[in-house]
Enzyme design. Structure first.
Site, PDB file in Angstrom:
ATOM      1  N   CYS A  71      -9.556   2.392  -1.013  1.00 16.74           N
ATOM      2  CA  CYS A  71      -8.279   3.058  -1.310  1.00 16.74           C
ATOM      3  C   CYS A  71      -8.507   4.345  -2.113  1.00 16.74           C
ATOM      4  O   CYS A  71      -9.338   4.386  -3.019  1.00 16.74           O
ATOM      5  CB  CYS A  71      -7.365   2.105  -2.075  1.00 16.74           C
ATOM      6  SG  CYS A  71      -5.722   2.799  -2.381  1.00 16.74           S
ATOM      7  N   CYS A  75      -5.973   3.387  -9.501  1.00 18.06           N
ATOM      8  CA  CYS A  75      -5.397   2.319 -10.331  1.00 18.06           C
ATOM      9  C   CYS A  75      -6.535   1.597 -11.078  1.00 18.06           C
ATOM     10  O   CYS A  75      -7.403   0.975 -10.441  1.00 18.06           O
ATOM     11  CB  CYS A  75      -4.603   1.350  -9.455  1.00 18.06           C
ATOM     12  SG  CYS A  75      -3.472   2.212  -8.333  1.00 18.06           S
ATOM     13  N   CYS A  78      -7.852  -2.032 -10.277  1.00 20.11           N
ATOM     14  CA  CYS A  78      -7.931  -2.524  -8.899  1.00 20.11           C
ATOM     15  C   CYS A  78      -9.348  -2.523  -8.323  1.00 20.11           C
ATOM     16  O   CYS A  78     -10.070  -1.529  -8.390  1.00 20.11           O
ATOM     17  CB  CYS A  78      -7.004  -1.687  -8.012  1.00 20.11           C
ATOM     18  SG  CYS A  78      -6.848  -2.381  -6.350  1.00 20.11           S
ATOM     19  N   CYS A 115       2.725 -12.867   2.874  1.00 17.82           N
ATOM     20  CA  CYS A 115       2.721 -11.508   2.318  1.00 17.82           C
ATOM     21  C   CYS A 115       1.424 -10.797   2.687  1.00 17.82           C
ATOM     22  O   CYS A 115       0.340 -11.243   2.310  1.00 17.82           O
ATOM     23  CB  CYS A 115       2.884 -11.598   0.810  1.00 17.82           C
ATOM     24  SG  CYS A 115       2.925  -9.977   0.037  1.00 17.82           S
ATOM     25  N   CYS A 146       6.592 -10.513   4.201  1.00 13.13           N
ATOM     26  CA  CYS A 146       6.534  -9.534   3.117  1.00 13.13           C
ATOM     27  C   CYS A 146       5.320  -8.658   3.386  1.00 13.13           C
ATOM     28  O   CYS A 146       4.301  -9.158   3.868  1.00 13.13           O
ATOM     29  CB  CYS A 146       6.370 -10.261   1.779  1.00 13.13           C
ATOM     30  SG  CYS A 146       6.105  -9.145   0.378  1.00 13.13           S
ATOM     31  N   CYS A 206      10.591  -6.668  -3.822  1.00 14.23           N
ATOM     32  CA  CYS A 206       9.705  -7.447  -4.682  1.00 14.23           C
ATOM     33  C   CYS A 206       9.003  -6.429  -5.573  1.00 14.23           C
ATOM     34  O   CYS A 206       8.194  -5.638  -5.087  1.00 14.23           O
ATOM     35  CB  CYS A 206       8.706  -8.219  -3.821  1.00 14.23           C
ATOM     36  SG  CYS A 206       7.434  -9.069  -4.793  1.00 14.23           S
ATOM     37  N   ARG A 278       8.026 -14.330 -10.404  1.00 13.28           N
ATOM     38  CA  ARG A 278       6.818 -14.855  -9.774  1.00 13.28           C
ATOM     39  C   ARG A 278       5.639 -14.838 -10.743  1.00 13.28           C
ATOM     40  O   ARG A 278       5.234 -13.779 -11.229  1.00 13.28           O
ATOM     41  CB  ARG A 278       6.471 -14.029  -8.528  1.00 13.28           C
ATOM     42  CG  ARG A 278       5.296 -14.571  -7.703  1.00 13.28           C
ATOM     43  CD  ARG A 278       5.106 -13.770  -6.412  1.00 13.28           C
ATOM     44  NE  ARG A 278       6.287 -13.801  -5.567  1.00 13.28           N
ATOM     45  CZ  ARG A 278       6.592 -14.775  -4.703  1.00 13.28           C
ATOM     46  NH1 ARG A 278       5.763 -15.786  -4.538  1.00 13.28           N
ATOM     47  NH2 ARG A 278       7.703 -14.722  -3.994  1.00 13.28           N
TER      48      ARG A 278
HETATM   49  N1  SAM Z   1      -1.811  -0.547  -2.247  1.00 10.78           N
HETATM   50  C1  SAM Z   1      -0.554  -1.142  -2.383  1.00 10.78           C
HETATM   51  C2  SAM Z   1       0.092  -0.865  -3.718  1.00 10.78           C
HETATM   52  O1  SAM Z   1      -0.582  -0.420  -4.626  1.00 10.78           O
HETATM   53  O2  SAM Z   1       1.285  -1.125  -3.830  1.00 10.78           O
HETATM   54  C3  SAM Z   1      -0.553  -2.649  -2.148  1.00 10.78           C
HETATM   55  C4  SAM Z   1      -1.671  -3.489  -2.697  1.00 10.78           C
HETATM   56  S1  SAM Z   1      -1.848  -3.519  -4.487  1.00 10.78           S
HETATM   57  C5  SAM Z   1      -3.370  -4.399  -4.622  1.00 10.78           C
HETATM   58  C6  SAM Z   1      -0.570  -4.676  -4.977  1.00 10.78           C
HETATM   59  C7  SAM Z   1      -0.436  -5.021  -6.437  1.00 10.78           C
HETATM   60  O3  SAM Z   1      -1.447  -5.927  -6.827  1.00 10.78           O
HETATM   61  C8  SAM Z   1      -0.558  -3.907  -7.458  1.00 10.78           C
HETATM   62  O4  SAM Z   1       0.600  -3.144  -7.569  1.00 10.78           O
HETATM   63  C9  SAM Z   1      -0.831  -4.683  -8.715  1.00 10.78           C
HETATM   64  O5  SAM Z   1       0.372  -5.006  -9.392  1.00 10.78           O
HETATM   65  C10 SAM Z   1      -1.500  -5.963  -8.226  1.00 10.78           C
HETATM   66  N2  SAM Z   1      -2.912  -6.011  -8.647  1.00 10.78           N
HETATM   67  C11 SAM Z   1      -3.933  -5.342  -8.098  1.00 10.78           C
HETATM   68  N3  SAM Z   1      -5.082  -5.606  -8.742  1.00 10.78           N
HETATM   69  C12 SAM Z   1      -4.781  -6.463  -9.741  1.00 10.78           C
HETATM   70  C13 SAM Z   1      -5.546  -7.091 -10.758  1.00 10.78           C
HETATM   71  N4  SAM Z   1      -6.857  -6.871 -10.877  1.00 10.78           N
HETATM   72  N5  SAM Z   1      -4.918  -7.915 -11.604  1.00 10.78           N
HETATM   73  C14 SAM Z   1      -3.591  -8.139 -11.495  1.00 10.78           C
HETATM   74  N6  SAM Z   1      -2.824  -7.566 -10.554  1.00 10.78           N
HETATM   75  C15 SAM Z   1      -3.399  -6.731  -9.682  1.00 10.78           C
HETATM   76  C1  DTB Z   2       1.601  -8.799  -6.700  1.00 10.32           C
HETATM   77  O1  DTB Z   2       2.395  -8.432  -7.590  1.00 10.32           O
HETATM   78  N1  DTB Z   2       0.463  -9.427  -6.929  1.00 10.32           N
HETATM   79  C2  DTB Z   2      -0.258  -9.691  -5.704  1.00 10.32           C
HETATM   80  C3  DTB Z   2       0.733  -9.150  -4.621  1.00 10.32           C
HETATM   81  N2  DTB Z   2       1.789  -8.591  -5.397  1.00 10.32           N
HETATM   82  C4  DTB Z   2       0.258  -8.237  -3.593  1.00 10.32           C
HETATM   83  C5  DTB Z   2      -1.623  -9.118  -5.697  1.00 10.32           C
HETATM   84  C6  DTB Z   2      -2.486  -9.610  -6.837  1.00 10.32           C
HETATM   85  C7  DTB Z   2      -3.855  -9.052  -6.697  1.00 10.32           C
HETATM   86  C8  DTB Z   2      -4.812  -9.639  -7.690  1.00 10.32           C
HETATM   87  C9  DTB Z   2      -6.175  -9.066  -7.586  1.00 10.32           C
HETATM   88  C10 DTB Z   2      -6.839  -9.221  -6.253  1.00 10.32           C
HETATM   89  O2  DTB Z   2      -6.913 -10.365  -5.715  1.00 10.32           O
HETATM   90  O3  DTB Z   2      -7.325  -8.224  -5.737  1.00 10.32           O
HETATM   91 FE1  SF4 Z   3      -4.909   1.296  -3.888  1.00  6.63          FE
HETATM   92 FE2  SF4 Z   3      -5.306  -0.830  -5.448  1.00  6.63          FE
HETATM   93 FE3  SF4 Z   3      -3.822   1.190  -6.319  1.00  6.63          FE
HETATM   94 FE4  SF4 Z   3      -2.865  -0.387  -4.333  1.00  6.63          FE
HETATM   95  S1  SF4 Z   3      -3.291  -1.010  -6.448  1.00  6.63           S
HETATM   96  S2  SF4 Z   3      -2.812   1.853  -4.446  1.00  6.63           S
HETATM   97  S3  SF4 Z   3      -4.797  -0.866  -3.290  1.00  6.63           S
HETATM   98  S4  SF4 Z   3      -6.021   1.269  -5.829  1.00  6.63           S
END
Ligand code: SAM
Ligand code: DTB
Ligand code: SF4
Length: 331
Positions: A71, A75, A78, A115, A146, A206, A278
């Site tokens: 990506c 963030c 992530c 989802c 979702c 959501c 959630r």
């Molecule tokens: N790229 C899209 C976005 O950013 O909306 C969808 C996927 S992103 C991984 C979805 C959500 O996962 C993020 O907005 C964040 O709230 C959650 N998330 C990602 N990494 C995480 C982590 N290490 N711990 C907790 N929540 C996480």
């Molecule tokens: C949300 O709020 N949490 C989920 C879902 N929406 C997409 C994702 C959590 C990701 C946790 C870290 C991972 O598994 O990469």
């Molecule tokens: Fe990309 Fe992760 Fe940020 Fe979603 S949360 S935009 S997957 S870097």
């Protein structure tokens, strides 16, 4: 005086924490909830929860990462940002067949929503078509749909709605004031604009955030107030506890006190009485007692399945065992 004296009552016991006169939550009124004695806060959350929901029912969704890693965004939490060396292997968009197999399995195991998450800043046109097909076909299995695909452009939300999408996940993630500490490649206003598009297309929203990223309590109050003041509030509010990923900028951040996480759930419940709150990422690290407190505080939905997107989740057996102990039914 003995600490068990009955003479002095904690002031907050008799004083309902600030409830805004109009429906607008201020940071101060939300912060006042966070400051309540723990037992008073949980009591209030239980009252609100019981007025709107079956307190012993928890909705279960299953996640699938349909496009993993690589990506463009930064963030800081992530695993999927291409800017950090997290050791994650990128995978292209999954085939429809693979996705359908996973959706069927999730349904068989009792999930009522599937989802699908993609590591995109925003979906390109060539990306959206196959995802629309996935939504159509998953929907035919008789399970709610979702997706979480990043920021949407004009018209994309309408096409997702037409395909049968029930929910779009797009988190605010953190307080406006803290946002640029965590993410610099897009803004919280970009996130709000996508939520508006989703709402405008008639898709359920959501939207939630992550706690435990080094933000202070005030920042958590700002985030919750902003979510609660969305008009209407999101139907589903994921509260994620940061899963620390090696190689990301937040991998060494101090862990949040788990009871502060429980407080965040309770405050979300009180401020968004009709929303599903959630209990999202981080359950595996929490253990049973903290999860039980989260349910007591008003959490009424979770992600089930062995994986979240790129990290492990509690197993089916562990969830079933805790639900049995607590007399909770999965819905
Ligand atoms: N790229 C899209 C976005 O950013 O909306 C969808 C996927 S992103 C991984 C979805 C959500 O996962 C993020 O907005 C964040 O709230 C959650 N998330 C990602 N990494 C995480 C982590 N290490 N711990 C907790 N929540 C996480
Ligand atoms: C949300 O709020 N949490 C989920 C879902 N929406 C997409 C994702 C959590 C990701 C946790 C870290 C991972 O598994 O990469
Ligand atoms: Fe990309 Fe992760 Fe940020 Fe979603 S949360 S935009 S997957 S870097």
């Amino acid at each position: 005086m003995s600490t068990c004296s009955t003479v002095e009552q904690p002031v907050a016991f008799h004083r309902p924490a600030a409830v805004p006169a109009d429906a607008e939550w201020t940071t101060d009124s939300v912060a006042a909830l966070f400051e309540l004695p723990f037992n008073d806060l949980i009591f209030r959350a239980q009252q609100v929860h019981r007025a709107h929901f079956d307190p012993n029912a928890v909705q279960c969704s299953t996640l699938l990462s349909i496009k993993t890693g690589g990506c463009s965004e930064d963030c800081s939490y992530c695993s999927q940002s291409k800017r950090y060396k997290t050791g994650l292997e990128s995978e292209p968009l999954m085939s429809l067949d693979e996705v359908l197999k996973m959706a069927e399995a999730a349904k068989t195991k009792g999930a009522t929503r599937f989802c699908m998450g993609a590591a995109w800043r925003s979906p390109k046109e060539k990306d959206l078509e196959p995802v629309l097909e996935m939504v159509r076909e998953v929907k035919k299995l008789g399970i709610e749909t979702c997706v979480t695909l990043g920021m949407l452009k004009e018209g994309q939300a309408e096409r997702l709605k037409e395909a049968g999408l029930d929910y779009y996940n797009h988190n605010l993630d953190t307080a406006r004031e803290f946002y640029s500490e965590v993410i610099t490649t897009h803004t919280i206003d970009d996130r709000l604009a996508t939520i508006d598009k989703v709402r405008g297309a008639g898709i359920k929203v959501c939207a939630g955030g992550i706690v435990g990223m080094g933000e202070n309590r005030r920042a958590r109050a700002v985030l919750i107030a902003q979510l609660a003041n969305l008009n209407p509030p999101p139907e589903s509010v994921p509260i994620n506890s940061l899963v620390r990923i090696e190689g990301t900028p937040l991998d060494k951040v101090a862990a949040l006190d788990p009871l502060e996480f429980v407080r965040t759930i309770a405050v979300a419940r009180i401020t968004m009485p009709e929303s599903y709150v959630r209990l999202s990422a981080g359950r595996q690290q929490m253990g049973e007692a903290i999860q039980a407190l989260c349910y007591l505080a008003g959490a009424n939905s979770i992600f089930t399945g062995d994986r979240l997107l790129t990290t492990d989740n509690t197993s089916e057996g562990e969830d079933a065992a805790l639900f049995a102990k607590l007399g909770i039914k999965a819905v």
